[in-house]
Design a protein around this motif. Structure first.
Motif, PDB file in Angstrom:
ATOM      1  N   ARG A 198       9.532   6.474  -6.611  1.00  0.00           N
ATOM      2  CA  ARG A 198       8.656   7.551  -7.064  1.00  0.00           C
ATOM      3  C   ARG A 198       9.441   8.850  -7.230  1.00  0.00           C
ATOM      4  O   ARG A 198      10.517   9.017  -6.670  1.00  0.00           O
ATOM      5  CB  ARG A 198       7.545   7.775  -6.031  1.00  0.00           C
ATOM      6  N   GLU A 233       7.500   3.880   0.924  1.00  0.00           N
ATOM      7  CA  GLU A 233       6.927   4.389  -0.331  1.00  0.00           C
ATOM      8  C   GLU A 233       5.415   4.565  -0.162  1.00  0.00           C
ATOM      9  O   GLU A 233       4.775   3.792   0.546  1.00  0.00           O
ATOM     10  CB  GLU A 233       7.189   3.384  -1.470  1.00  0.00           C
ATOM     11  N   PRO A 234       4.842   5.574  -0.854  1.00  0.00           N
ATOM     12  CA  PRO A 234       3.405   5.824  -0.677  1.00  0.00           C
ATOM     13  C   PRO A 234       2.536   4.643  -1.110  1.00  0.00           C
ATOM     14  O   PRO A 234       1.476   4.436  -0.553  1.00  0.00           O
ATOM     15  CB  PRO A 234       3.130   7.065  -1.539  1.00  0.00           C
ATOM     16  N   ASP A 235       2.979   3.879  -2.100  1.00  0.00           N
ATOM     17  CA  ASP A 235       2.108   2.810  -2.573  1.00  0.00           C
ATOM     18  C   ASP A 235       2.719   1.417  -2.408  1.00  0.00           C
ATOM     19  O   ASP A 235       2.353   0.481  -3.109  1.00  0.00           O
ATOM     20  CB  ASP A 235       1.687   3.048  -4.028  1.00  0.00           C
ATOM     21  N   SER A 236       3.676   1.294  -1.488  1.00  0.00           N
ATOM     22  CA  SER A 236       4.195  -0.035  -1.174  1.00  0.00           C
ATOM     23  C   SER A 236       4.837   0.050   0.209  1.00  0.00           C
ATOM     24  O   SER A 236       4.882   1.109   0.809  1.00  0.00           O
ATOM     25  CB  SER A 236       5.233  -0.485  -2.206  1.00  0.00           C
TER      26      SER A 236
END
Lengths: 316, 316
Positions: free
Chosen positions: A141, A85-88
């Motif tokens: 997302r 994931e982009p933020d995890s």
């Protein structure tokens, strides 16, 4: 590299070109297959088809356990096939999963899935791409609207729109947990996108799409023509088959209910990849197979599902 | 400022406290009203109730035109009541809209809406907050899961959970355009949140919530207890009434279909605001009315809807 054909679907030429009618048939003549004529007609009209309870509960449970194993496998932690994931750090996708997992390889080659592809594409087929998609509870997302074919044509050199995807649900697809949305009939229009493909675009685009995103006016026109948007729901074991040029996307998943799907792209053996039509270099083989190898049904596992680990050659 | 009662719903005390049972009734005895007994029972059990075709087409069209007018009104361009999207200049909400628009004021005071609130809350009611919510096509962002009461208690000093919201749809709420999601039965549990309210929190929280967000474990427990999440769909003129402590949220809107709702919070006149229970200062009056003024039904407009502009006193 191969000789280049005329580009019948120009895209990513700086400015966005106007949408144009699809050049290729959606359904090709075939001797038959798992779908009945009404299903084939619906697929041709809408660009997708829902197949309820395509795979039985036992197989779905085995596939779910296999995905959990792959997600946790230390050998795969740093593999290029694994996209987070982009933020995890959560695993969002595992590519070339049919080369990594014998169990998934069996599924992908089975007549249940590949037979549908052969019937609709009217030829033998091979796997252009396979992956597990996980949209985790709370954290999943959105996927922006896109036509897969636009990317496969521009970045992989797929000449004709003669490919399709089958997405098999391993967990329930509800109305509220970021299920697949499709614009009915959109597969008949090719929507070129603007900009240009940067080098190594796949490294970022698999996390979050930035080039290859159609403009809002074209999307609005497609939805107006359709009159609605289809949201694909169904229990574990249900599947959706959709044309490579069907416009689709999905919202984020705010619910605690994870969404896991196995996603297989079948391309006709008569539609082998060429040089990319709008990218500096082809994407790596784990994202887009460049070697045409017609699928042959594998022996179904007679005992319990394979639990060993066998990583295939993903780079050929 | 008023004398402070005991805090029966502690929240934002640094660490997140454990969820606790609600102290207050959901439905209060009343002489009756627009809802039948089965509807009242359903509201008490689920914490919300759908009301199909609550407002007729003509009125909905007039309200839609009024919202368009307000969004474009130069007098309101820099008003504090107008909240814009975090990553664009599009109007996301207009607060205190019943003070800004006589047409909305008439709706808010009508027996159709206020009568439902009086019936469920068992007393006269006043408007704690009103707003237009616009979730634009393509651009509408998600609203994270939250209980309104948690914020109203912490930041506005609302002592008891004796308030409710009515959200009236002016455009279709589809399954795919970011419609309201509610966790059935969640209104019976108060979920304290962690952290502390920063000064002037409302300036950012109205755009994107950061404090007052419940933890995932508590949300998962509420959903498991409910067994599902309700997604509210309905045509223009339909409405949902929901308890102030019902856990709710909504996904982003990726579709071209905008979602516009008028949202009114009715509080019991027997539940006036006190000092905030967990914030340095109360929020301004356009977000949380501190003056109890029982609603009286206004004369319904007999001619065409008012088109003039009249800005009420939003600061008292």
């Amino acid at each position: 590299m191969t000789a280049q054909a005329v580009d019948r679907y120009p895209t990513r030429q700086g400015v966005a070109l106007a949408p144009r009618a699809r050049h290729d048939p959606v359904v090709y003549p075939s001797p038959g297959g798992p779908l009945d004529p009404a299903q084939v007609r619906r697929y041709a009209a809408d660009g997708f088809l829902l197949l309820d309870q395509l795979v039985d509960e036992t197989t779905v449970a085995a596939l779910g356990a296999e995905v959990d194993r792959l997600v946790g496998a230390p050998e795969l932690a740093d593999a290029e096939e694994v996209v987070r994931e982009p933020d995890s750090d959560e695993v969002r996708s595992i590519f070339a999963v049919h080369r990594i997992s014998p169990l998934v390889a069996t599924l992908v080659a089975s007549d249940t899935l590949a037979g549908v592809a052969r019937q609709l594409l009217g030829s033998d087929v091979y796997v252009h791409q396979s992956r597990v998609n996980r949209k985790l509870g709370f954290a999943g997302r959105e996927f922006a609207w896109h036509s897969d074919f636009e990317t496969w044509h521009a970045e992989d050199g797929m000449p004709a729109a003669r490919a399709l995807s089958i997405s098999l649900a391993l967990t329930p697809n509800f109305v509220h947990n970021g299920s697949l949305m499709l614009i009915p009939g959109s597969h008949r229009t090719f929507v070129p996108t603007g900009g240009a493909t940067p080098a190594d675009h796949y490294r970022t685009s698999l996390r979050r799409q930035q080039v290859g995103v159609p403009d809002r006016a074209s999307l609005t026109a497609l939805v107006e023509q359709a009159g609605d948007i289809a949201l694909v729901t169904g229990g574990p074991g249900s599947a959706v088959v959709f044309d490579c040029n069907a416009m689709h996307g999905s919202s984020g998943n705010m619910t605690p209910f994870p969404r896991t799907n196995i996603f297989v792209v079948y391309n006709s053996v008569e539609n082998p990849l060429q040089d990319p039509f709008a990218a500096p270099e082809p994407r790596p083989a784990f994202v887009a197979t460049r070697h045409v190898e017609p699928l042959v049904a594998r022996q179904e596992a007679s005992g319990p599902p394979a639990t060993g680990f066998e990583r295939g050659d993903v780079s050929r």
